[in-house]
Scaffold this active site. Structure first.
Site, PDB file in Angstrom:
ATOM      1  N   HIS A  24      42.545  41.578  37.775  1.00  7.23           N
ATOM      2  CA  HIS A  24      43.841  41.468  38.446  1.00  7.23           C
ATOM      3  C   HIS A  24      44.994  42.181  37.713  1.00  7.23           C
ATOM      4  O   HIS A  24      45.996  41.597  37.334  1.00  7.23           O
ATOM      5  CB  HIS A  24      44.195  40.043  38.877  1.00  7.23           C
ATOM      6  CG  HIS A  24      44.077  38.944  37.833  1.00  7.23           C
ATOM      7  ND1 HIS A  24      44.667  38.999  36.613  1.00  7.23           N
ATOM      8  CD2 HIS A  24      43.472  37.742  37.903  1.00  7.23           C
ATOM      9  CE1 HIS A  24      44.435  37.875  35.963  1.00  7.23           C
ATOM     10  NE2 HIS A  24      43.692  37.096  36.715  1.00  7.23           N
ATOM     11  N   ASP A  83      35.970  33.904  38.786  1.00  3.56           N
ATOM     12  CA  ASP A  83      35.056  34.505  37.808  1.00  3.56           C
ATOM     13  C   ASP A  83      34.147  33.449  37.177  1.00  3.56           C
ATOM     14  O   ASP A  83      33.159  33.787  36.522  1.00  3.56           O
ATOM     15  CB  ASP A  83      35.812  35.314  36.730  1.00  3.56           C
ATOM     16  CG  ASP A  83      36.974  34.579  36.116  1.00  3.56           C
ATOM     17  OD1 ASP A  83      37.562  33.716  36.775  1.00  3.56           O
ATOM     18  OD2 ASP A  83      37.315  34.886  34.955  1.00  3.56           O
ATOM     19  N   HIS A 146      43.907  28.689  31.991  1.00  6.31           N
ATOM     20  CA  HIS A 146      45.029  29.504  32.402  1.00  6.31           C
ATOM     21  C   HIS A 146      45.525  29.156  33.796  1.00  6.31           C
ATOM     22  O   HIS A 146      46.408  29.829  34.351  1.00  6.31           O
ATOM     23  CB  HIS A 146      44.613  30.972  32.211  1.00  6.31           C
ATOM     24  CG  HIS A 146      44.639  31.936  33.312  1.00  6.31           C
ATOM     25  ND1 HIS A 146      43.585  32.354  34.045  1.00  6.31           N
ATOM     26  CD2 HIS A 146      45.707  32.604  33.788  1.00  6.31           C
ATOM     27  CE1 HIS A 146      43.948  33.261  34.902  1.00  6.31           C
ATOM     28  NE2 HIS A 146      45.229  33.428  34.781  1.00  6.31           N
ATOM     29  N   ASP A 165      38.770  29.815  29.551  1.00  5.89           N
ATOM     30  CA  ASP A 165      39.491  31.063  29.281  1.00  5.89           C
ATOM     31  C   ASP A 165      40.074  31.115  27.863  1.00  5.89           C
ATOM     32  O   ASP A 165      40.170  32.200  27.264  1.00  5.89           O
ATOM     33  CB  ASP A 165      40.653  31.228  30.268  1.00  5.89           C
ATOM     34  CG  ASP A 165      40.195  31.734  31.623  1.00  5.89           C
ATOM     35  OD1 ASP A 165      39.100  32.302  31.714  1.00  5.89           O
ATOM     36  OD2 ASP A 165      40.949  31.553  32.601  1.00  5.89           O
TER      37      ASP A 165
HETATM   38 FE1  FEO Z   1      38.328  33.579  33.427  1.00 10.71          FE
HETATM   39 FE2  FEO Z   1      41.286  32.149  34.643  1.00 10.71          FE
HETATM   40  O1  FEO Z   1      39.543  32.895  34.692  1.00 10.71           O
END
Ligand code: FEO
Length: 395
Positions: A24, A83, A146, A165
Site C-alpha cells: 500500500h 496479508d 498496526h 506486525d
Molecule cells: Fe502485516 Fe497490518 O499487516
C-alpha cells in the site's frame, strides 16, 4: 516446502513473497514474508495467524509437513489485515470441523467486516488467557500496532511472543533468524518498516516498550521478516525505544525537492551547503529519483524537513504533493520545517508546500523563493537561508 521448527513445540509455517514490491504505497524492494506459526499443544495443534490470499498452497504444504491440517483445532488471529487473514477463507475448511478462530474484540469486528459470517470468531480479552488443547496462550491487546484489532499472543511453554506486525520488516529470505542475516540490511529494513508502518503510533510503542508484560521471552516472532532471539531481542526493542522517543530524534536536516528546469535543484544544494557550514548533518533527496518510502525512512532519522517545489499550474509539482500527503499521514516528529522553490508568475507552489508543512510542524519558517533562474546573489541567499535553518535547529 517444509515447516521450520523454531522451538520444541513451535514451527514456522509461513510463506515467502519474493516478488512483493509494493505494500500500500511502501516500496518493498526486498520482498516480504507472511509468517504464521503452528504450535503443537498437549492435544492437537494451534495455528497463529494466516498468510496472504494466493499463498495457500505453500502454506498448506508447510502445515502438512508437521501434521494433518484436520488436527488444527484452534486458530488465533492477531491481526485481521489481509496479508495475515486473506487465506482463512480457503484454509479454515481444511482444519478440524469444529476448529475455532479467536481474535481481540476489535479483531472479531474486523474479521466479520472482511468475511461476513463465513466462520464464527470468538473473542479473547486483553490480559486473559485460554487453554487450547491443554496448552496455555496469553493475550495482550496492542491497539493500533498496526490496526485497532492488533494483539500479541504469548506461548509460555516455548517462551515465544508472537507480535504480528510489530518488530517486523518487509524482507524475504530463506533464513528465519536475525543472526543468520546481514545485520546492516536488517537494521535498514526494520527502520524502513517502522517509518512507513509504525510511526503514527510511536506514542503507543513507547508505552508498550516501557510496560511489556513480565513474560520470559526467548523469541520474538513477528509476522514479517526474521525472528529475534538472544541479543536480537534487545536489539529490536532498543531500536523501537529509540524510534518512538521524540527526544532521541537526531538533529539532522532532510531536504527533499522536485524541479522543473533545475532552479529549485540549485537552491536545494545551496541550502544544504548553508546547513553543513554550521556543522549540522543534512541529507538531500530529489523526489524525482527517490521513492516516498525511502524518504519516510530518512525522515525517521531527522528532525528538520525542508521541501522544495517550483510552481506548476498555481500549485506544487505533483510528485511533491504525493510525498507530502504520504509524510503527513505518518505524523513524523518534525521540529523545524521550511519550504523553498523557484516560480515564474507567482510563488504559489512554495506557498502550497508551506501550507502543508504548517499542518505537520508548528515551527515552519518563512519560505525562500526565487523568480525563474537564481542569480549568484540568490544562490548566496539560499546559503544564508540554510544558515537560518541551522540556527533554528540549534535552538
Ligand atoms: Fe502485516 Fe497490518 O499487516
Amino acid at each position: 516446502m517444509k515447516a521450520i521448527q523454531i522451538a520444541p513445540s513451535t514451527y514456522w509455517v509461513g510463506v515467502i513473497d519474493w516478488a512483493l514490491r509494493d505494500f500500500h504505497g511502501y516500496e518493498t524492494s526486498r520482498g516480504s514474508t507472511y509468517n504464521a506459526y503452528l504450535v503443537r499443544a498437549k492435544e492437537g495443534y494451534v495455528l497463529i495467524d494466516g498468510v496472504k490470499r494466493g499463498f495457500e498452497a505453500e502454506f498448506l504444504e508447510r502445515i502438512s509437513s508437521v501434521c494433518d491440517p484436520k488436527e488444527i483445532h484452534s486458530v488465533i488471529s492477531n491481526h485481521a489485515e489481509m496479508d495475515h487473514s486473506g487465506s482463512f477463507s480457503d484454509m479454515m475448511k481444511l482444519f478440524a470441523p469444529d476448529c475455532k478462530l479467536y481474535a481481540s474484540p476489535m479483531g472479531v469486528k474486523a474479521l466479520h467486516a472482511h468475511f461476513g459470517d463465513e466462520f464464527p470468531v470468538s473473542v479473547v480479552e486483553n490480559g486473559t488467557h485460554l487453554i487450547l488443547g491443554g496448552s496455555r496462550f496469553d493475550f495482550v491487546e496492542t491497539r493500533m500496532l498496526h490496526w485497532p484489532d492488533s494483539m500479541f499472543t504469548y506461548f509460555g511453554d516455548d517462551a515465544i511472543l508472537f507480535t504480528n506486525d510489530a518488530f517486523g520488516m518487509h524482507f524475504a529470505s530463506n533464513e528465519r533468524w536475525y543472526d543468520e542475516c546481514d545485520l546492516s540490511i536488517l537494521d535498514q529494513e526494520a527502520q524502513k518498516y517502522y517509518a512507513n508502518i509504525i510511526t503514527p503510533f510511536s506514542g503507543i510503542v513507547a508505552k508498550l516498550c516501557a510496560n511489556l508484560p513480565p513474560y520470559k521471552i526467548e523469541i520474538i516472532a513477528p509476522d514479517h521478516g526474521v525472528l529475534w532471539r538472544g541479543d536480537g531481542i534487545t536489539r529490536i526493542l532498543d531500536h523501537y525505544k529509540r524510534w518512538s522517543d521524540k527526544d532521541q530524534t537526531p538533529r539532522r536536516a532532510l531536504i527533499i525537492y522536485d524541479t522543473m528546469w533545475n532552479s529549485t535543484e540549485h537552491l536545494a544544494m545551496r541550502i544544504a551547503e548553508g546547513i553543513l557550514q554550521k556543522g549540522l548533518h543534512c541529507d538531500v533527496m530529489p523526489i524525482y529519483a527517490t521513492h516516498r518510502s525511502d524518504i519516510a525512512m530518512a525522515l525517521l532519522a531527522a528532525d528538520t524537513l525542508i521541501v522544495g517545489s517550483p510552481t506548476l499550474n498555481q500549485g506544487m509539482l505533483p510528485r511533491v504533493a504525493d510525498v507530502l500527503c504520504y509524510l503527513k499521514g505518518l505524523k513524523f516528529n518534525i521540529r523545524t520545517a521550511a519550504a523553498f522553490g523557484s516560480y515564474g508568475w507567482a510563488p504559489l507552489g512554495t506557498k502550497a508546500v508551506q501550507e502543508q508543512l504548517c499542518c505537520m510542524c508548528k515551527n515552519t519558517l518563512d519560505s525562500y523563493v526565487v523568480n525563474y533562474v537564481p542569480t549568484s546573489e540568490a544562490l548566496n541567499n539560499a546559503v544564508a537561508y540554510g544558515h537560518q535553518i541551522a540556527a533554528e535547529m540549534l535552538k
